[in-house]
Design a protein around this motif. Structure first.
Motif, short mmCIF file in Angstrom:
data_model
loop_
_atom_site.label_atom_id
_atom_site.label_comp_id
_atom_site.label_asym_id
_atom_site.label_seq_id
_atom_site.Cartn_x
_atom_site.Cartn_y
_atom_site.Cartn_z
N GLN A 1 -7.71 13.53 -24.71
CA GLN A 1 -7.81 12.91 -23.39
C GLN A 1 -9.20 13.03 -22.78
O GLN A 1 -9.61 12.17 -22.01
N ALA A 2 -9.91 14.11 -23.08
CA ALA A 2 -11.26 14.37 -22.57
C ALA A 2 -11.34 14.27 -21.05
O ALA A 2 -12.29 13.75 -20.49
N LEU A 3 -10.32 14.78 -20.37
CA LEU A 3 -10.31 14.81 -18.91
C LEU A 3 -10.87 16.15 -18.43
O LEU A 3 -10.90 17.13 -19.18
N PRO A 4 -11.30 16.23 -17.18
CA PRO A 4 -11.79 17.51 -16.65
C PRO A 4 -10.70 18.59 -16.74
O PRO A 4 -9.51 18.30 -16.66
N ILE A 5 -11.14 19.84 -16.92
CA ILE A 5 -10.22 20.96 -17.12
C ILE A 5 -10.57 22.12 -16.19
O ILE A 5 -11.62 22.13 -15.58
N LYS A 6 -9.65 23.07 -16.12
CA LYS A 6 -9.87 24.31 -15.38
C LYS A 6 -10.00 25.45 -16.38
O LYS A 6 -9.93 25.24 -17.60
N CYS A 7 -10.15 26.67 -15.89
CA CYS A 7 -10.44 27.80 -16.75
C CYS A 7 -9.34 28.07 -17.78
O CYS A 7 -9.65 28.37 -18.93
N VAL A 8 -8.08 27.95 -17.41
CA VAL A 8 -7.01 28.24 -18.36
C VAL A 8 -7.00 27.20 -19.48
O VAL A 8 -6.78 27.52 -20.65
N GLU A 9 -7.30 25.95 -19.15
CA GLU A 9 -7.35 24.92 -20.18
C GLU A 9 -8.55 25.14 -21.10
O GLU A 9 -8.48 24.86 -22.29
N ALA A 10 -9.64 25.68 -20.55
CA ALA A 10 -10.81 26.02 -21.38
C ALA A 10 -10.44 27.10 -22.40
O ALA A 10 -10.87 27.06 -23.55
N VAL A 11 -9.61 28.06 -21.99
CA VAL A 11 -9.15 29.10 -22.92
C VAL A 11 -8.26 28.48 -23.99
O VAL A 11 -8.42 28.79 -25.18
N PHE A 12 -7.34 27.60 -23.61
CA PHE A 12 -6.49 26.92 -24.59
C PHE A 12 -7.36 26.15 -25.58
O PHE A 12 -7.14 26.19 -26.80
N LEU A 13 -8.34 25.44 -25.07
CA LEU A 13 -9.23 24.65 -25.91
C LEU A 13 -10.07 25.56 -26.81
O LEU A 13 -10.25 25.26 -27.99
N GLY A 14 -10.55 26.67 -26.27
CA GLY A 14 -11.29 27.63 -27.09
C GLY A 14 -10.45 28.17 -28.23
O GLY A 14 -10.93 28.30 -29.36
N CYS A 15 -9.19 28.46 -27.96
CA CYS A 15 -8.28 28.92 -29.02
C CYS A 15 -8.10 27.84 -30.08
O CYS A 15 -8.14 28.12 -31.28
N TYR A 16 -7.89 26.62 -29.64
CA TYR A 16 -7.67 25.51 -30.56
C TYR A 16 -8.89 25.28 -31.45
O TYR A 16 -8.78 25.16 -32.67
#
Length: 138
Positions: free
Chosen positions: A70-85
């Motif tokens: 989706q490449a939509l703006p994210i918050k800190c928790v989504e950044a952690v999810f993305l970092g894990c992925y």
């Protein structure tokens, strides 16, 4: 409603980092951090993704994959999810989510970052409103 609005510009689609290419772990973590920063912080007040932290890791990784689509703006928790992925294939990288709170002028703010460790050196991957600080493991 936001996605259905026709006059909003489409957010840019940053290029995913190639973590299979030769290079140092520091450069790979930096590439993940740079990718996350390109998505920008979500100031809309609307969550575009499932931000529940207490789910199986497989579901969290699915959310990370969806964020890349989706490449939509994210918050800190989504950044952690993305970092894990994005770092799941980096076998020599230890990852630990760290959640903490801060207080400013009587307001309490909750934060989360993904701490990373490689060869006894620590760093972090994350995103905060108004912050462009890089925390990268060496």
């Amino acid at each position: 409603a936001i996605r259905a609005t026709k006059d909003l510009p489409r957010p840019p689609y940053p290029t995913l980092p190639n973590l299979n290419a030769p290079g140092s772990m520091q450069n790979k973590v930096l590439a993940v951090q740079t990718y996350i920063e390109k998505l920008q912080y979500n100031f809309t007040g609307v969550n575009y993704f499932d931000v529940r932290k207490h789910r199986p890791m497989g579901r969290i990784l699915e959310t990370g994959r969806e964020i890349t689509r989706q490449a939509l703006p994210i918050k800190c928790v989504e950044a952690v999810f993305l970092g894990c992925y994005l770092t799941q294939g980096l076998r020599d990288l230890e990852r630990v989510p760290i959640s903490f709170k801060s207080q400013v002028d009587g307001n309490t703010y909750t934060h989360i970052v993904l701490a990373v460790k490689h060869n006894s050196k620590w760093g972090a991957i994350g995103l905060a409103a108004g912050s462009k600080r890089r925390h990268v493991a060496a």
